[in-house]
Design a protein around this motif. Structure first.
Motif, short mmCIF file in Angstrom:
data_model
loop_
_atom_site.label_atom_id
_atom_site.label_comp_id
_atom_site.label_asym_id
_atom_site.label_seq_id
_atom_site.Cartn_x
_atom_site.Cartn_y
_atom_site.Cartn_z
N ASP A 306 40.39 37.63 42.52
CA ASP A 306 41.09 37.62 43.00
C ASP A 306 41.90 38.72 43.89
O ASP A 306 42.68 39.25 42.78
CB ASP A 306 41.68 36.39 42.94
CG ASP A 306 42.17 35.99 44.15
OD1 ASP A 306 42.65 35.77 44.98
OD2 ASP A 306 43.83 36.17 43.75
N GLU A 307 42.22 39.57 44.60
CA GLU A 307 43.24 40.27 44.56
C GLU A 307 44.66 39.89 44.30
O GLU A 307 45.21 41.16 43.45
CB GLU A 307 43.28 41.59 45.67
CG GLU A 307 43.67 42.29 46.25
CD GLU A 307 43.28 43.98 46.01
OE1 GLU A 307 44.48 44.83 45.92
OE2 GLU A 307 42.62 43.87 45.59
N ALA A 308 45.36 38.99 44.31
CA ALA A 308 46.56 38.68 44.54
C ALA A 308 46.65 38.39 42.93
O ALA A 308 47.27 38.86 41.78
CB ALA A 308 47.10 37.42 45.13
N THR A 309 45.72 38.14 42.18
CA THR A 309 45.56 37.80 40.25
C THR A 309 45.38 39.00 39.63
O THR A 309 45.50 39.33 38.59
CB THR A 309 44.75 36.20 40.38
OG1 THR A 309 44.76 35.23 40.90
CG2 THR A 309 44.45 36.54 39.08
N PRO A 312 49.02 41.55 40.15
CA PRO A 312 50.71 40.96 40.75
C PRO A 312 51.59 41.89 41.07
O PRO A 312 51.41 42.54 40.34
CB PRO A 312 50.28 39.73 39.17
CG PRO A 312 49.82 41.10 38.19
CD PRO A 312 48.82 41.53 39.24
N GLN A 313 51.81 40.86 42.32
CA GLN A 313 53.48 42.32 42.63
C GLN A 313 54.20 41.57 41.88
O GLN A 313 54.62 40.89 41.32
CB GLN A 313 53.18 42.09 44.33
CG GLN A 313 51.98 42.51 45.06
CD GLN A 313 52.07 43.73 44.61
OE1 GLN A 313 52.66 44.67 44.93
NE2 GLN A 313 50.75 43.86 44.91
#
Length: 322
Positions: A306-309, A312-313
């Motif tokens: 998962d890109e967001a995981t 993390p921003q």
């Protein structure tokens, strides 16, 4: 001294009657210092065999392409202008029909359209006209006898490349068939930029023994993406790791190169490393290490990427102040 000589004999690859006894003695006294053989599944072993065969054939084909390019430079530069990629079916079909400039000059637009159709491109008259113009461009020529001989030599190489392309297509079908049946296929496919070829090479070299890689660091060291730091006094040097699985390093290097073009997080990681002074290759190694760590997490926890995981921003400054 005898023990040293026996080990040196083994290292030189010259087996003798005492090799089995030396190996047994090493395992009896130093077993804790050696890794057990990986318990990979038959599926993973089959993928490794096929992926390595495919990679070897790609390297061999590149050798033949380099030979062909060297020949064409000397007598047929129009062919290089017409076909920047000499591995394509279009290039091999057209150059097999016209391996010398004199033969290419005699091909009309309809002839070229027919060759394009035979190559699976359809009768594309615009492409046929482009090729006709390229082949009609004046160029320095070899004497007719020399040109004919060089054309025969190039034709033999083109035949070899065509056969290699056929073999690569067959191997790719086998790789896809075996890999899609593997339980980890969905996880590998979920990783950014890990296409059909690399998604077989990476698990082929890592294997699927769940006990072989206790942490991401062990995977990184095996792949060669983990750097080596040497310090003495006030001096500190960070070096690339050259003792590595070269096939795996090649795969993860190309994986990182492709990922930094399609994954925003991977691109940000690459740009950040470049901004602090890393070279292109050093930044790719750092990115490859990140990707290997993310792959290890996904395999260990049986989750998809998962890109967001994975990337993390940071929280905005305004939310921290609140």
């Amino acid at each position: 001294m005898d023990r040293y000589r026996d080990r040196h004999h083994l290292a030189k690859g010259k087996p003798d009657a005492g090799d089995a006894m030396v190996l047994a003695h090493i395992l009896r006294t130093d077993a804790r210092l050696h890794r057990p053989l990986p318990a990979d599944s038959a599926q993973a072993q089959a993928i490794e065999v096929l992926a390595r065969a495919q990679q070897d054939l790609v390297w061999s084909r590149q050798h033949e392409v380099n030979r062909l390019r060297s020949l064409l430079v000397g007598y047929y530069p129009a062919a290089l202008a017409a076909f920047p990629d000499l591995t394509t079916r279009t290039a091999t079909v057209v150059l097999a029909a016209a391996p010398a400039p004199a033969q290419a000059a005699r091909l009309g637009i309809e002839d070229l359209a027919g060759l394009l159709a035979a190559a699976g491109r359809g009768r594309r008259r615009s492409e046929a006209r482009r090729l006709a113009e390229v082949f009609a461009t004046p160029q320095m020529r070899q004497p007719p006898e020399v040109e004919q001989a060089m054309g025969a030599a190039a034709g033999a190489v083109i035949t070899t490349i065509t056969a290699m392309n056929t073999g690569l297509a067959a191997l790719q079908q086998q790789i896809d068939q075996h890999f899609e049946q593997h339980p980890d296929a969905a996880i590998y496919h979920s990783m950014p930029a890990l296409g059909h070829i690399l998604s077989a090479r990476v698990p082929g070299e890592f294997g699927d023994d769940p006990t072989r890689w206790p942490d991401p660091a062990s995977r990184r060291a095996y792949a060669g993406s983990a750097s080596i730091t040497r310090a003495s006094g006030k001096k500190r040097t960070v070096l690339a790791r050259y003792i590595r699985n070269q096939r795996l390093y090649d795969a993860v290097r190309w994986w990182a190169f492709a990922a930094h073009s399609v994954s925003p997080g991977a691109r940000a990681c690459y740009d950040q490393r470049r901004s602090v002074g890393d070279s292109h290759e050093a930044a790719l190694r750092r990115l490859a290490s990140k990707l290997i760590g993310q792959l290890h997490h996904c395999l260990e926890h049986r989750v998809l990427y998962d890109e967001a995981t994975a990337w993390p921003q940071p929280e905005p400054a305004s939310s921290k102040a609140a």
